[in-house]
Design a protein around this motif. Sequence first.
Motif, PDB file in Angstrom:
ATOM      1  N   SER A  33       0.874  -1.170  -0.176  1.00  0.00           N
ATOM      2  CA  SER A  33       0.151  -0.077   0.219  1.00  0.00           C
ATOM      3  C   SER A  33       0.883   1.292  -0.204  1.00  0.00           C
ATOM      4  N   GLY A  34       0.238   2.339  -0.555  1.00  0.00           N
ATOM      5  CA  GLY A  34       0.874   3.467  -0.498  1.00  0.00           C
ATOM      6  C   GLY A  34       0.078   4.500  -1.586  1.00  0.00           C
ATOM      7  N   GLY A  35       0.466   5.800  -1.575  1.00  0.00           N
ATOM      8  CA  GLY A  35      -0.099   6.835  -2.217  1.00  0.00           C
ATOM      9  C   GLY A  35      -0.150   6.633  -3.568  1.00  0.00           C
ATOM     10  N   THR A  92      -5.680   8.303  -3.147  1.00  0.00           N
ATOM     11  CA  THR A  92      -5.886   7.211  -2.396  1.00  0.00           C
ATOM     12  C   THR A  92      -4.630   6.381  -1.803  1.00  0.00           C
ATOM     13  N   GLN A  93      -4.901   5.394  -1.082  1.00  0.00           N
ATOM     14  CA  GLN A  93      -3.803   4.495  -0.610  1.00  0.00           C
ATOM     15  C   GLN A  93      -3.773   3.230  -1.287  1.00  0.00           C
ATOM     16  N   GLY A 128      -1.696   1.904  -3.650  1.00  0.00           N
ATOM     17  CA  GLY A 128      -0.750   1.426  -3.721  1.00  0.00           C
ATOM     18  C   GLY A 128      -0.293   0.695  -4.856  1.00  0.00           C
TER      19      GLY A 128
END
Length: 335
Positions: free
Chosen positions: A73-75, A96-97, A99
Motif C-alpha cells: 500500500s501507498g499513495g 488514495t492509498q 498502492g
Amino acid sequence: MSDTQASRIVLAKRPTGTPAQDCFRTETVALGEPADGQVLVKTRYLSVDPYMRGRMNDVKSYVPPYRLDEPISGGAICEVIASRASHLQPGDLVLTQTGWQTHALLAAEKVRKLDPVPQPVTLALGLLGMTGLTAYFGLIDICDPKPGETVVVSGAAGAVGMVVGQIGKILGCRVVGIAGSDAKNRYLTEELGFDAAVNYKSPTFYEDLKRACPDGVDVYFDNVGGPVTDAVMKRINDFARISVCGQISLYNLSEPDVGPRIAPILLTRKAKMQGFIVGDYHARFPEGMAQLSKWYNDGKLKSEETIIKGFDRTIEAFLGLFTGINTGKLIVEVE
C-alpha cells in the motif's frame, strides 16, 4: 459491467537486507462491480517511497507492517471508473492509498477527490502532497530556522530534501545540500538556489562539508543517517536543531548499525534532535498545504520528478530509491 482484471504486486516474503525480486509477486485478480458506497478506480500514478522498506519488516513501528500476500500500500492518484457514491463520478481523479495495483474497489470515504486538480496532477503525490507537508512541518515546526542560520539537508536531491532546502531559502537561511552526484549538486545550486552542495561519495566529503559550512551548522534535516549524519554532527553549533525524517542509508542493513555515540555532542552543544512522523500533523495539513500552494503559485518553490513508465517497472523503481536513480519525487506512471 464485466469483471475488471486488476494486476497487483504483493509482498511474497520479508526481505533480509536489500529486497530482491523474489520478495514480490505479481498477481491478477478479478474485481466485481462497486457496492453501495464504493468506487472502482484505475491507478494512473503510484508512489514509491523509502518508508515502504521499513514496513516490509515484521517489527513494531508507527504503522503496522505490510502483510504477506497482500498488495504493497501507498499513495496513488486514481481515476474513478465506476461509482456507487453520490459525490464521486466516473472520470474524477482521486488520491488514495491503493498502492501497487492497477485497479481497486474502495470505500468512498477512503479516497479524496482532487478538486482543484493540480497541474501537473503528480504534484498531489509530491510537493503538494505528503512530501511537501513532510518538508514543511519537519523543518519549520521542529527546527524553527531563523534568517542567516545555516541549514544542512541530507538526501537533498530527493523528494523531501529539495523542498526542505527551498523552504530554507524562502526563510532567509544559508542552505547546504548533500547528495550523491556532482550532477545532482549542480541542480541544487543552479536550479534550486542552494548556497552550496557537497557530494557525500567524494573522498574529500568532510573537508568539502567544512568549507561549505564555515560558520557551522544551526539546523540539520536528516534524511539518510549513517556516516553522512556522523559528519554533519561534528559541525553543529550550540543550540542546533536536528530533524530526523529518514534513515535511508540504514534500511537495508541486515545487522544493527554501529556508529559514533552522538549524545556527548548533543549535550555539549546543547542541541535538540527530534524524530517526527508527518501523520501526527494531520490537523494542521490545511495550514501546510495553503502555504506550500502559495509558495508554488508565487514561483518560490519548484518541483522535480522522476517518472518511471509502466506498472511492470514498479519494483525496479522502488529498488532504485536505494541507488539514487531519482532526482526529486519518484513516481510510477501506470500504463
